[in-house]
Write a protein that holds these residues in place. Sequence first.
Motif, PDB file in Angstrom:
ATOM      1  N   TRP A 224      -4.172 -10.354  -1.309  1.00 53.49           N
ATOM      2  CA  TRP A 224      -2.856 -10.683  -0.742  1.00 53.49           C
ATOM      3  C   TRP A 224      -1.739 -10.152  -1.632  1.00 53.49           C
ATOM      4  O   TRP A 224      -0.773  -9.557  -1.148  1.00 53.49           O
ATOM      5  N   ARG A 225      -1.863 -10.326  -2.951  1.00 58.11           N
ATOM      6  CA  ARG A 225      -0.829  -9.828  -3.860  1.00 58.11           C
ATOM      7  C   ARG A 225      -0.782  -8.307  -3.863  1.00 58.11           C
ATOM      8  O   ARG A 225       0.308  -7.718  -3.902  1.00 58.11           O
ATOM      9  N   ALA A 226      -1.947  -7.673  -3.818  1.00 59.62           N
ATOM     10  CA  ALA A 226      -1.978  -6.212  -3.815  1.00 59.62           C
ATOM     11  C   ALA A 226      -1.283  -5.644  -2.582  1.00 59.62           C
ATOM     12  O   ALA A 226      -0.746  -4.534  -2.618  1.00 59.62           O
ATOM     13  N   ALA A 227      -1.282  -6.404  -1.496  1.00 66.46           N
ATOM     14  CA  ALA A 227      -0.624  -5.974  -0.266  1.00 66.46           C
ATOM     15  C   ALA A 227       0.806  -6.471  -0.189  1.00 66.46           C
ATOM     16  O   ALA A 227       1.434  -6.412   0.883  1.00 66.46           O
ATOM     17  N   GLY A 228       1.351  -6.955  -1.308  1.00 68.84           N
ATOM     18  CA  GLY A 228       2.721  -7.455  -1.310  1.00 68.84           C
ATOM     19  C   GLY A 228       2.907  -8.698  -0.472  1.00 68.84           C
ATOM     20  O   GLY A 228       4.011  -8.977   0.008  1.00 68.84           O
ATOM     21  N   GLY A 229       1.814  -9.453  -0.285  1.00 67.27           N
ATOM     22  CA  GLY A 229       1.883 -10.664   0.517  1.00 67.27           C
ATOM     23  C   GLY A 229       1.790 -10.419   2.005  1.00 67.27           C
ATOM     24  O   GLY A 229       1.924 -11.370   2.803  1.00 67.27           O
ATOM     25  N   ASP A 230       1.546  -9.172   2.413  1.00 68.28           N
ATOM     26  CA  ASP A 230       1.451  -8.853   3.844  1.00 68.28           C
ATOM     27  C   ASP A 230       0.149  -9.452   4.386  1.00 68.28           C
ATOM     28  O   ASP A 230      -0.943  -9.029   3.985  1.00 68.28           O
ATOM     29  N   PRO A 231       0.217 -10.413   5.311  1.00 68.39           N
ATOM     30  CA  PRO A 231      -1.001 -11.072   5.779  1.00 68.39           C
ATOM     31  C   PRO A 231      -1.893 -10.170   6.626  1.00 68.39           C
ATOM     32  O   PRO A 231      -3.114 -10.358   6.655  1.00 68.39           O
ATOM     33  N   ALA A 232      -1.299  -9.188   7.298  1.00 72.48           N
ATOM     34  CA  ALA A 232      -2.101  -8.276   8.121  1.00 72.48           C
ATOM     35  C   ALA A 232      -2.781  -7.226   7.259  1.00 72.48           C
ATOM     36  O   ALA A 232      -3.988  -6.993   7.373  1.00 72.48           O
ATOM     37  N   ALA A 233      -2.018  -6.602   6.351  1.00 71.93           N
ATOM     38  CA  ALA A 233      -2.588  -5.549   5.513  1.00 71.93           C
ATOM     39  C   ALA A 233      -3.670  -6.068   4.586  1.00 71.93           C
ATOM     40  O   ALA A 233      -4.627  -5.354   4.256  1.00 71.93           O
ATOM     41  N   SER A 234      -3.561  -7.334   4.159  1.00 76.63           N
ATOM     42  CA  SER A 234      -4.562  -7.919   3.268  1.00 76.63           C
ATOM     43  C   SER A 234      -5.782  -8.437   4.011  1.00 76.63           C
ATOM     44  O   SER A 234      -6.785  -8.793   3.391  1.00 76.63           O
ATOM     45  N   GLY A 235      -5.710  -8.489   5.348  1.00 83.23           N
ATOM     46  CA  GLY A 235      -6.811  -9.025   6.143  1.00 83.23           C
ATOM     47  C   GLY A 235      -6.779 -10.526   6.288  1.00 83.23           C
ATOM     48  O   GLY A 235      -7.639 -11.117   6.950  1.00 83.23           O
ATOM     49  N   LEU A 236      -5.790 -11.168   5.663  1.00 81.97           N
ATOM     50  CA  LEU A 236      -5.740 -12.625   5.669  1.00 81.97           C
ATOM     51  C   LEU A 236      -5.460 -13.195   7.056  1.00 81.97           C
ATOM     52  O   LEU A 236      -6.101 -14.155   7.491  1.00 81.97           O
ATOM     53  N   GLN A 237      -4.510 -12.591   7.764  1.00 83.39           N
ATOM     54  CA  GLN A 237      -4.129 -13.115   9.071  1.00 83.39           C
ATOM     55  C   GLN A 237      -5.305 -13.070  10.049  1.00 83.39           C
ATOM     56  O   GLN A 237      -5.594 -14.043  10.750  1.00 83.39           O
ATOM     57  N   GLN A 238      -6.020 -11.955  10.051  1.00 80.99           N
ATOM     58  CA  GLN A 238      -7.162 -11.816  10.957  1.00 80.99           C
ATOM     59  C   GLN A 238      -8.303 -12.763  10.579  1.00 80.99           C
ATOM     60  O   GLN A 238      -8.959 -13.356  11.445  1.00 80.99           O
ATOM     61  N   THR A 239      -8.543 -12.908   9.279  1.00 79.90           N
ATOM     62  CA  THR A 239      -9.636 -13.770   8.835  1.00 79.90           C
ATOM     63  C   THR A 239      -9.336 -15.232   9.126  1.00 79.90           C
ATOM     64  O   THR A 239     -10.213 -15.991   9.547  1.00 79.90           O
ATOM     65  N   TYR A 240      -8.074 -15.623   8.922  1.00 82.31           N
ATOM     66  CA  TYR A 240      -7.711 -17.001   9.246  1.00 82.31           C
ATOM     67  C   TYR A 240      -7.914 -17.268  10.739  1.00 82.31           C
ATOM     68  O   TYR A 240      -8.484 -18.293  11.123  1.00 82.31           O
TER      69      TYR A 240
END
Length: 297
Positions: A224-240
């Motif tokens: 998440w930090r490496a993506a500047g907190g971008d939830p889509a670019a980090s995969g976080l939004q999709q995984t959640y």
Amino acid sequence: MIPRDASDGNDRSNDAAGGGSRWSDLDRPPLNAVALRRGLLREGGLWSGIEVVERTGSTNSDLVALAAAGRAAEGTVLVAEEQNAARGRLDRTWTAPARSGLFFSVLLEPAGVPLARWGWLPLLAGVAVATGLTRAAGVDTALKWPNDVLVTVGDDERKAGGILAERAGEGAVVIGIGINVTLREDELPVPTAGSLALAGARTTDRDPLLRAVLRSLEDWYGRWRAAGGDPAASGLQQTYAAGSATLGRLVRAELPGDRSITGEAVAIDGDGRLVLATEEGVQEPVGAGDVVHLRPA
């Protein structure tokens, strides 16, 4: 700052029942702080210090105070064998028997991430907890928006974990995590509560469970930090969204000010809000409040 070597090789919490033996409940042995440090503290890693205390009021309150006093660095982990003033969202109290779960807080300083994206941190912690527990305990987990971790006990979804995020000064956040591990049926605070043991976990050894959750949290926080907190670019939004027990259900969102909205939960938006499609054909994002599942997925 909490030192890495704050205790010796016998650093294990004592029995929570006053003067009893620390091994009085053989199903609930104390955590081994030295082994946890050995397994988690490494050069270049996120975790900078781990302390296990016998009991406290709230690990979140303690860690916020340590951060305010300049005595805790990013990556500090504070674990309690027992909490007697633990807090959940909306100032709710939360209690559990000593050594029946994992009760801990971590200090994060997301420098370089826009403040507007910090709202993703509790959801990130939920993904990390669910991922770590699934791997280590072999249980099916799901996430109830915004901060509950669910397990299946029989045919029921039950809450086995919760997350509370609090600001700790200008540039830091303390995230508190509570997970019911060996809680028995007669110890449940409410019928909707559960535990890893009741869900048929293949292990209830808290040491490897805590290591798994913290490693998962380090991994997701790093992405998440490496993506500047971008939830889509980090995969976080999709995984959640993939692990959500709330999406696809008819829910009632109980909002501040005694207001509520009923609708189908259709998405998690880019700000981490739950989007409800109401009967009036309106899609309304919900950023805070309690969600009640009204219909199975």
